[in-house]
Design a protein around this motif. Structure first.
Motif, PDB file in Angstrom:
ATOM      1  N   CYS A  45       0.793  -1.182  -0.025  1.00  0.00           N
ATOM      2  CA  CYS A  45       0.008   0.068  -0.180  1.00  0.00           C
ATOM      3  C   CYS A  45       0.875   1.169  -0.190  1.00  0.00           C
ATOM      4  O   CYS A  45       0.477   2.097  -0.690  1.00  0.00           O
ATOM      5  N   TRP A  46       1.878   1.189   0.615  1.00  0.00           N
ATOM      6  CA  TRP A  46       2.916   2.480   0.489  1.00  0.00           C
ATOM      7  C   TRP A  46       3.536   2.515  -1.028  1.00  0.00           C
ATOM      8  O   TRP A  46       3.543   3.700  -1.345  1.00  0.00           O
ATOM      9  N   LEU A  47       3.846   1.457  -1.493  1.00  0.00           N
ATOM     10  CA  LEU A  47       4.601   1.580  -2.653  1.00  0.00           C
ATOM     11  C   LEU A  47       3.583   2.285  -3.801  1.00  0.00           C
ATOM     12  O   LEU A  47       3.864   2.623  -4.576  1.00  0.00           O
ATOM     13  N   ALA A  48       2.283   1.661  -3.623  1.00  0.00           N
ATOM     14  CA  ALA A  48       1.112   2.078  -4.462  1.00  0.00           C
ATOM     15  C   ALA A  48       0.517   3.604  -4.116  1.00  0.00           C
ATOM     16  O   ALA A  48      -0.268   3.855  -4.641  1.00  0.00           O
ATOM     17  N   GLY A  49       1.153   4.090  -3.080  1.00  0.00           N
ATOM     18  CA  GLY A  49       0.848   5.362  -2.740  1.00  0.00           C
ATOM     19  C   GLY A  49      -0.712   5.579  -1.973  1.00  0.00           C
ATOM     20  O   GLY A  49      -1.153   6.687  -1.908  1.00  0.00           O
ATOM     21  N   ARG A  50      -1.073   4.284  -1.428  1.00  0.00           N
ATOM     22  CA  ARG A  50      -2.355   4.211  -0.858  1.00  0.00           C
ATOM     23  C   ARG A  50      -2.215   4.509   0.519  1.00  0.00           C
ATOM     24  O   ARG A  50      -3.139   4.891   1.467  1.00  0.00           O
ATOM     25  N   THR A  51      -0.932   4.572   1.263  1.00  0.00           N
ATOM     26  CA  THR A  51      -0.699   4.934   2.543  1.00  0.00           C
ATOM     27  C   THR A  51       0.508   5.649   2.728  1.00  0.00           C
ATOM     28  O   THR A  51       1.311   5.775   1.978  1.00  0.00           O
ATOM     29  N   PRO A  52       0.597   6.525   3.522  1.00  0.00           N
ATOM     30  CA  PRO A  52       2.094   7.203   4.050  1.00  0.00           C
ATOM     31  C   PRO A  52       3.185   6.396   4.640  1.00  0.00           C
ATOM     32  O   PRO A  52       4.320   6.650   4.813  1.00  0.00           O
ATOM     33  N   GLY A  53       2.841   5.128   4.707  1.00  0.00           N
ATOM     34  CA  GLY A  53       3.789   4.172   5.112  1.00  0.00           C
ATOM     35  C   GLY A  53       3.163   3.301   6.475  1.00  0.00           C
ATOM     36  O   GLY A  53       4.232   3.217   7.444  1.00  0.00           O
ATOM     37  N   THR A  54       2.141   3.610   7.003  1.00  0.00           N
ATOM     38  CA  THR A  54       1.798   2.998   8.221  1.00  0.00           C
ATOM     39  C   THR A  54       2.222   1.601   8.284  1.00  0.00           C
ATOM     40  O   THR A  54       1.919   0.826   7.652  1.00  0.00           O
ATOM     41  N   GLY A  55       2.651   1.322   9.513  1.00  0.00           N
ATOM     42  CA  GLY A  55       3.182   0.091   9.940  1.00  0.00           C
ATOM     43  C   GLY A  55       4.530  -0.279   9.479  1.00  0.00           C
ATOM     44  O   GLY A  55       4.934  -1.441   9.702  1.00  0.00           O
ATOM     45  N   LEU A  56       5.276   0.746   8.682  1.00  0.00           N
ATOM     46  CA  LEU A  56       6.573   0.309   8.187  1.00  0.00           C
ATOM     47  C   LEU A  56       7.768   1.218   9.077  1.00  0.00           C
ATOM     48  O   LEU A  56       7.350   1.888   9.659  1.00  0.00           O
ATOM     49  N   THR A  57       8.863   0.457   9.065  1.00  0.00           N
ATOM     50  CA  THR A  57       9.825   1.261   9.612  1.00  0.00           C
ATOM     51  C   THR A  57      10.987   1.374   8.715  1.00  0.00           C
ATOM     52  O   THR A  57      11.200   0.441   7.923  1.00  0.00           O
ATOM     53  N   ALA A  58      11.950   2.241   8.647  1.00  0.00           N
ATOM     54  CA  ALA A  58      13.092   2.542   7.989  1.00  0.00           C
ATOM     55  C   ALA A  58      14.299   2.457   8.592  1.00  0.00           C
ATOM     56  O   ALA A  58      14.354   2.929  10.007  1.00  0.00           O
ATOM     57  N   SER A  59      15.447   1.877   8.276  1.00  0.00           N
ATOM     58  CA  SER A  59      16.774   1.835   8.748  1.00  0.00           C
ATOM     59  C   SER A  59      17.228   3.275   8.966  1.00  0.00           C
ATOM     60  O   SER A  59      18.184   3.540  10.024  1.00  0.00           O
ATOM     61  N   THR A  60      17.069   4.312   8.083  1.00  0.00           N
ATOM     62  CA  THR A  60      17.361   5.645   8.322  1.00  0.00           C
ATOM     63  C   THR A  60      16.554   6.400   9.322  1.00  0.00           C
ATOM     64  O   THR A  60      16.799   7.525   9.564  1.00  0.00           O
ATOM     65  N   GLY A  61      15.123   5.879   9.787  1.00  0.00           N
ATOM     66  CA  GLY A  61      14.396   6.684  10.703  1.00  0.00           C
ATOM     67  C   GLY A  61      13.330   7.217   9.691  1.00  0.00           C
ATOM     68  O   GLY A  61      12.503   7.610  10.098  1.00  0.00           O
ATOM     69  N   THR A  62      13.699   7.201   8.469  1.00  0.00           N
ATOM     70  CA  THR A  62      12.552   8.340   7.497  1.00  0.00           C
ATOM     71  C   THR A  62      12.523   7.401   6.208  1.00  0.00           C
ATOM     72  O   THR A  62      13.380   6.918   5.658  1.00  0.00           O
TER      73      THR A  62
END
Length: 250
Positions: A226-243
């Motif tokens: 859903c994040w890749l498809a632009g349907r969420t802002p990345g809810t439920g995801l974490t990034a190694s850089t923090g962003t």
């Protein structure tokens, strides 16, 4: 690897699910047509716009499969959507059923031909080309994502699991090599991973993973898709850089 015939069947299921959901609203006690004038989850589009786009997209894919341009022009495409968006829900339902049937009939002709027919190259919008065999999944992406966009109770968790996994791979390929997307590793909770974005290079310009390796984005398959498809802002995801990386629109 799935076969085009399998993808045609999966497309039918997704289309039937969408139609069944809309039919429930058509039979509801409150005015169903009022729902169509309300905003969808796509900026600037009502739910009527979303349904009109889905019907005209089916017609456009029939054009592609029969050797015609996908749309007469970008302006004609937009005008057709604007024209059809205000219609009653019953008219949208009839249009969606009819266009889905026409597309299914054309795909059935390919299924009944020799196997090489699925390998023929066709041209889509903006010079994009693909195999005929890829068209059923492309259409399923349209149906599933725009079902989400309607905002009528069909949420990310309703996406078929097999579709979600393929959507991640499909969009990872789409963003692969894109200079706007930092080198990124997409890692699902079960440990599977895919790479996308530009290649990681020492001394990258933005500090978002290029200099020290890719940004690792981790979460459930549904959250990643859903994040890749632009349907969420990345809810439920974490990034190694923090962003999370900023993705360009599809």
């Amino acid at each position: 690897m799935t076969s085009p015939q399998h993808d045609v069947a999966a497309l039918r299921e997704s289309t039937d699910t969408l139609l069944a959901a809309l039919e429930k609203h058509a039979d509801g006690p409150t005015g169903p047509d009022a729902l169509l004038t309300e905003p969808s989850r796509l900026p600037g589009w009502t739910r009527g716009h979303v349904l009109a786009h889905l019907a005209r997209n089916a017609d456009a894919l029939v054009n592609v499969l029969e050797g015609r341009p996908m749309y007469v022009s970008a302006e004609a495409r937009d005008a057709d959507i604007e024209r059809d968006a205000p219609r009653p829900l019953a008219a949208h339902l009839d249009d969606l059923r009819d266009t889905a049937r026409r597309l299914d009939e054309v795909l059935a002709r390919y299924a009944g031909g020799d196997g090489d027919a699925w390998e023929r190259t066709v041209e889509l919008r903006n010079g994009v080309t693909d195999r005929v065999g890829a068209i059923p999944f492309r259409r399923q992406v349209e149906v599933e994502l725009h079902h989400l966009d309607l905002g009528l109770g069909h949420g990310p968790d309703a996406l078929p699991a097999a579709f979600t996994e393929r959507l991640i791979a499909y969009l990872a390929r789409r963003f692969s090599g894109n200079a706007e997307v930092p080198a990124t590793e997409l890692r699902t909770d079960d440990g599977r991973s895919r790479r996308t974005g530009r290649a990681a290079e020492p001394g990258g310009p933005d500090g978002l993973g290029d200099a020290t390796g890719p940004v690792v984005v981790t979460g459930s398959a549904t959250a990643l898709a859903c994040w890749l498809a632009g349907r969420t802002p990345g809810t439920g995801l974490t990034a190694s850089t923090g962003t999370l990386p900023v993705l360009p629109p599809l």
